[in-house]
Design a protein around this motif. Sequence first.
Motif, short mmCIF file in Angstrom:
data_model
loop_
_atom_site.label_atom_id
_atom_site.label_comp_id
_atom_site.label_asym_id
_atom_site.label_seq_id
_atom_site.Cartn_x
_atom_site.Cartn_y
_atom_site.Cartn_z
N ILE A 333 -48.83 -81.60 -39.21
CA ILE A 333 -48.60 -80.15 -39.04
C ILE A 333 -47.26 -79.79 -39.68
CG2 ILE A 333 -48.36 -78.29 -37.36
CD1 ILE A 333 -50.12 -80.07 -35.48
N SER A 334 -47.30 -78.96 -40.71
CA SER A 334 -46.12 -78.73 -41.55
C SER A 334 -44.93 -78.18 -40.76
CB SER A 334 -46.47 -77.78 -42.70
OG SER A 334 -46.95 -76.54 -42.20
N THR A 335 -45.19 -77.25 -39.83
CA THR A 335 -44.06 -76.66 -39.08
C THR A 335 -43.38 -77.68 -38.18
OG1 THR A 335 -45.65 -75.91 -37.39
CG2 THR A 335 -45.00 -74.32 -39.09
N TRP A 336 -44.09 -78.72 -37.81
CA TRP A 336 -43.50 -79.75 -36.96
C TRP A 336 -42.58 -80.68 -37.74
CZ3 TRP A 336 -47.89 -81.81 -33.20
CH2 TRP A 336 -48.35 -80.74 -32.42
N ASN A 337 -42.75 -80.71 -39.06
CA ASN A 337 -41.97 -81.66 -39.88
C ASN A 337 -40.48 -81.33 -39.91
OD1 ASN A 337 -44.30 -83.09 -40.51
ND2 ASN A 337 -44.69 -81.89 -42.37
N THR A 338 -40.13 -80.10 -39.55
CA THR A 338 -38.71 -79.72 -39.53
C THR A 338 -38.04 -80.02 -38.20
OG1 THR A 338 -39.26 -77.48 -38.79
CG2 THR A 338 -39.19 -77.85 -41.17
N VAL A 339 -38.83 -80.46 -37.22
CA VAL A 339 -38.30 -80.73 -35.88
C VAL A 339 -37.93 -82.21 -35.76
CG1 VAL A 339 -38.78 -80.60 -33.40
CG2 VAL A 339 -39.80 -78.92 -34.96
N PRO A 340 -36.73 -82.55 -35.29
CA PRO A 340 -36.37 -83.95 -35.14
C PRO A 340 -37.30 -84.66 -34.15
CG PRO A 340 -34.46 -82.51 -34.81
CD PRO A 340 -35.66 -81.63 -34.86
N GLY A 341 -37.70 -85.87 -34.50
CA GLY A 341 -38.52 -86.64 -33.57
C GLY A 341 -39.85 -87.05 -34.15
N ILE A 342 -40.63 -87.71 -33.33
CA ILE A 342 -41.89 -88.32 -33.73
C ILE A 342 -43.07 -87.45 -33.31
CG2 ILE A 342 -43.38 -90.33 -33.31
CD1 ILE A 342 -40.68 -91.85 -32.73
N ASN A 343 -44.06 -87.34 -34.17
CA ASN A 343 -45.31 -86.66 -33.87
C ASN A 343 -46.30 -87.70 -33.36
OD1 ASN A 343 -47.71 -85.27 -33.76
ND2 ASN A 343 -47.75 -84.72 -35.94
N ILE A 344 -46.51 -87.75 -32.06
CA ILE A 344 -47.33 -88.83 -31.48
C ILE A 344 -48.79 -88.75 -31.92
CG2 ILE A 344 -45.83 -89.17 -29.49
CD1 ILE A 344 -47.79 -87.54 -27.80
N LEU A 345 -49.27 -87.55 -32.31
CA LEU A 345 -50.66 -87.43 -32.72
C LEU A 345 -50.96 -88.21 -34.00
CD1 LEU A 345 -51.37 -83.66 -31.97
CD2 LEU A 345 -52.40 -85.64 -30.83
N GLN A 346 -49.90 -88.58 -34.74
CA GLN A 346 -50.08 -89.34 -35.97
C GLN A 346 -49.99 -90.85 -35.75
OE1 GLN A 346 -47.09 -87.00 -38.48
NE2 GLN A 346 -48.86 -87.08 -39.87
N HIS A 347 -49.82 -91.25 -34.50
CA HIS A 347 -49.64 -92.69 -34.22
C HIS A 347 -50.69 -93.14 -33.21
CE1 HIS A 347 -45.87 -92.63 -36.45
NE2 HIS A 347 -45.64 -91.47 -35.86
N VAL A 348 -51.82 -93.62 -33.76
CA VAL A 348 -52.97 -93.99 -32.93
C VAL A 348 -53.41 -95.43 -33.19
CG1 VAL A 348 -53.81 -91.65 -32.55
CG2 VAL A 348 -54.50 -92.88 -34.62
N HIS A 349 -52.47 -96.25 -33.64
CA HIS A 349 -52.74 -97.68 -33.82
C HIS A 349 -51.84 -98.46 -32.88
CE1 HIS A 349 -54.30 -95.92 -37.56
NE2 HIS A 349 -55.11 -96.98 -37.63
N ARG A 350 -52.44 -99.28 -32.04
CA ARG A 350 -51.63 -100.04 -31.09
C ARG A 350 -51.62 -101.53 -31.42
NH1 ARG A 350 -55.39 -102.24 -27.33
NH2 ARG A 350 -57.27 -100.96 -27.10
N GLU A 351 -50.53 -102.14 -31.02
CA GLU A 351 -50.40 -103.58 -31.25
C GLU A 351 -51.35 -104.35 -30.35
OE1 GLU A 351 -45.64 -103.59 -32.49
OE2 GLU A 351 -46.30 -104.54 -30.62
N PRO A 352 -51.93 -105.45 -30.85
CA PRO A 352 -52.79 -106.26 -29.99
C PRO A 352 -51.97 -107.04 -28.96
CG PRO A 352 -52.50 -107.32 -32.12
CD PRO A 352 -51.82 -105.99 -32.21
N ASP A 353 -52.64 -107.42 -27.89
CA ASP A 353 -51.97 -108.24 -26.87
C ASP A 353 -51.61 -109.60 -27.45
OD1 ASP A 353 -52.09 -106.34 -24.93
OD2 ASP A 353 -53.92 -107.09 -24.01
N ARG A 354 -50.53 -110.18 -26.93
CA ARG A 354 -50.16 -111.55 -27.26
C ARG A 354 -50.34 -112.39 -26.00
NH1 ARG A 354 -44.26 -110.12 -29.31
NH2 ARG A 354 -44.60 -108.50 -27.75
N LYS A 355 -51.06 -113.47 -26.13
CA LYS A 355 -51.41 -114.28 -24.96
C LYS A 355 -50.18 -114.80 -24.24
CE LYS A 355 -55.96 -115.79 -26.63
NZ LYS A 355 -56.81 -116.96 -27.00
#
Length: 437
Positions: A333-355
Amino acid sequence: MIHCGKKNISVFACIIVTSILICSWKHPQLQSNITRKTFPQATTASTPDQLCRGKPAQNAITALKDSKTFIIAPYFDDRESKVTRVIGIVHHEDVKELYCWFCCQPHGKIYVSKAKIDVHSDRFEFPYGAADIVCLEPENCDPTHVSIHQFPHGNIDELPRFEIKNRKAETFSVDFTVCISAMFGNYNNVLQFIQSMEMYKILGVQKVVIYKNNCSHLMEKVLKFYVEEGTVEVIPWPISSHLKVSSKWHFSMDAKDIGYYGQITALNDCVYRNMHKSKFVVLNDADEIILPRKHPDWKTMMHNLQEQNPGTGIFLFENHIFPETVSTQTFNISTWNTVPGINILQHVHREPDRKEVFNPRKMIVDPRKVIQTSVHSVLQSYGNSVNVPMDVALVYHCRLPLQGNLPRESLIRDTTLWRYNSSLITNVNKVLNQTVL
């Protein structure tokens, strides 16, 4: 006959001395002698508060004169017996004795009781740690205020005076309160903070308590908006004015006085502060969201979890890292790009568990069943604890990766957050238009 000492002491002075009664008793749960000392009423006034002597405490953290003890707040606790539980910070070796000086109503008399000092076990080798300073309340007393002193005698007018909270029974004003501690390091992750706040509200949160050490000017503006809206309560947390604080969790990483800006003390204060106001208290950080996977919101989820786990007061949710270094162009979202911080909607990949690695957990608790809490578990409680299965909910934690060398293909695509995208985008835009843009 009581001997009054030298012959030149007046009879009147003798009568005054004999009028001071000192008693002591033992209480099995406090495991300490409790000394009760009655002092003459010093003043007359129209309200109980004015009857109580001492200097009213003005700050969220009050240093005692011994410079080794810091008082946050006292709370009435009658779950086992009638005690005042004072949340504080102490040096685990140097603070040996403390006394509660109770101001009893309706006459403003002072009773002195020896405290049990219970330093929390999760101190992580730092010299200072969270502590419960627990005093049995004297009989025939309805204390409204208490002072804490390292001696059973002295001048009460020189001691700070604290109002004892939770004295009056209350009905729940909210279902869910989130406790965030501590905001420090000139915090400026504005976009992710607003997104977290709006996600909390979508999930059913009515109150967020933030223990603030410091943040950026822009973040101050956002906090002011949420305070005026009635969602946020900001507790000033000037711990760095009193102690050398570490941003690390263990002493071996950073040899300071206390770890992670006194986070554990703040969490315990938040639990007691909301014990009779909120049905549930949620203990997580501002970059974390307990994300339901089977239910639309927390209220539905917790209703089902309580039905399945009767007698349980602590629900633990597994933490999963969604690295901020791996993103998607969806919801760019272009208007959000000027705001400091992370856009969580763009981060939908999670690390796998480590045994070989244990995933830490964050909690939703019934505060009335908590005695002492740490960050990832409750140390003492009245109810059972349960680990909530990952298919029911997980902690969405968007931050720097812990497994930074993994290729993108090794990460797990998890778009659970996108179920809320429409409401989240609308609500975030409303806040940004009133604060940042």
